[in-house]
Design a protein around this motif. Structure first.
Motif, short mmCIF file in Angstrom:
data_model
loop_
_atom_site.label_atom_id
_atom_site.label_comp_id
_atom_site.label_asym_id
_atom_site.label_seq_id
_atom_site.Cartn_x
_atom_site.Cartn_y
_atom_site.Cartn_z
N THR A 31 0.83 -1.20 0.00
CA THR A 31 0.00 0.00 0.00
C THR A 31 0.86 1.25 0.00
O THR A 31 0.59 2.21 -0.73
N ASP A 61 -11.53 4.07 1.08
CA ASP A 61 -11.29 2.73 0.54
C ASP A 61 -11.31 2.71 -0.98
O ASP A 61 -10.49 2.04 -1.61
N GLU A 62 -12.26 3.45 -1.60
CA GLU A 62 -12.38 3.36 -3.05
C GLU A 62 -11.13 3.84 -3.77
O GLU A 62 -10.79 3.34 -4.85
N THR A 64 -7.94 3.65 -2.46
CA THR A 64 -6.95 2.59 -2.24
C THR A 64 -7.25 1.38 -3.12
O THR A 64 -6.34 0.82 -3.74
N ILE A 65 -8.51 1.01 -3.20
CA ILE A 65 -8.91 -0.13 -4.03
C ILE A 65 -8.58 0.14 -5.50
O ILE A 65 -8.06 -0.73 -6.21
N PHE A 86 -2.73 -4.56 1.84
CA PHE A 86 -4.02 -4.55 1.16
C PHE A 86 -4.45 -5.99 0.97
O PHE A 86 -3.63 -6.80 0.52
N PRO A 87 -5.67 -6.34 1.30
CA PRO A 87 -6.71 -5.50 1.91
C PRO A 87 -6.45 -5.29 3.40
O PRO A 87 -5.85 -6.13 4.04
N ARG A 88 -6.95 -4.17 3.91
CA ARG A 88 -6.75 -3.88 5.33
C ARG A 88 -8.05 -3.86 6.11
O ARG A 88 -8.06 -3.59 7.32
N GLN A 92 -12.35 -3.88 1.75
CA GLN A 92 -11.30 -4.04 0.76
C GLN A 92 -11.14 -5.50 0.35
O GLN A 92 -10.87 -5.81 -0.81
N ALA A 95 -13.83 -6.26 -2.08
CA ALA A 95 -13.52 -5.65 -3.37
C ALA A 95 -12.46 -6.46 -4.11
O ALA A 95 -12.54 -6.62 -5.34
N THR A 180 -8.32 -4.64 10.74
CA THR A 180 -7.66 -5.59 9.83
C THR A 180 -7.80 -7.03 10.27
O THR A 180 -8.00 -7.93 9.44
#
Length: 216
Positions: A31, A61-62, A64-65, A86-88, A92, A95, A180
């Motif tokens: 990340t 989130d969107e 980072t995703i 990622f994912p955290r 996520q 996604a 997480t």
């Protein structure tokens, strides 16, 4: 091979991710690297992230995703990747599942690096960084300088970063447990998780991780 690496701060995820990615000949996608690359290149996602960060807010989130998905689409990730950071959270993770399913791909393994909480505090709170060169790192217990608070390499002053104070470390651990850690149970339901002790020499932990990966 497509792998997610999970573990609390201080578990050595970055170090292990680099070794594992090299051994498996797949890219290490972290990340932190995603944010730095997108911001330095001035991508639309990077500009969005910078705006939130400059305002002192968490990056949504969107964003980072979106960065992670862009990176996983690159040619060098076609045969696999190792995700670090990622994912955290559950959103996520969901996604990521959606992205992989859309590309007819799947995760092969989730490696959970386990370290006792007090060991995490010792590892991070004991770190001392050189003011002249942040790559010169010592530890109050495990790697002490010859002279107290003086860098062996250049003679610079050694100090404890604010982020490394015990109070801050415990706050970071609380965030990890609430945000997480739930993804471990999420992936356990998919039969993907192997928990590995992150205690001992770096090479020992790497060997445990390599043995935990599926064959074939």
């Amino acid at each position: 091979m497509r792998i997610v690496l999970v573990g609390p701060p201080g578990a050595g995820k970055g170090t292990q991710a680099a070794y594992l990615a090299e051994n498996l000949s797949i890219p290490h996608i972290s990340t932190g690297d995603l944010f730095r690359a997108n911001i330095s290149q001035g991508t639309p996602l990077g500009l969005q992230a910078k705006e939130y960060m400059n305002a002192g807010h968490l990056v949504p989130d969107e964003v980072t995703i979106g960065m992670a998905e862009d990176r996983m689409r690159q040619d060098d990730a076609a045969q696999g990747f190792l995700l670090d950071g990622f994912p955290r959270n559950i959103g996520q993770a969901e996604a990521l599942d959606t992205f992989l399913s859309a590309h007819r791909l799947k995760l092969d393994a989730v490696l959970d690096l386990e370290v006792p909480e007090e060991e995490v505090v010792r590892r991070i709170a004991g770190r001392r960084i050189c003011r002249n060169d942040s790559s010169h790192v010592f530890h109050a217990e495990y790697s002490r300088p010859v002279k107290e608070a003086v860098c062996d390499e250049c003679g610079g002053e050694l100090y404890q970063r604010e982020d490394d104070s015990e109070e801050t470390v415990r706050k970071r651990l609380a965030v990890y447990h609430s945000e997480t850690e739930p993804i471990i149970d999420y992936y356990k339901k998919q039969g993907l998780v192997t928990t590995i002790s992150a205690l001992g020499a770096v090479t020992e932990v790497t060997e445990r991780a390599m043995r935990a990966l599926p064959r074939g």
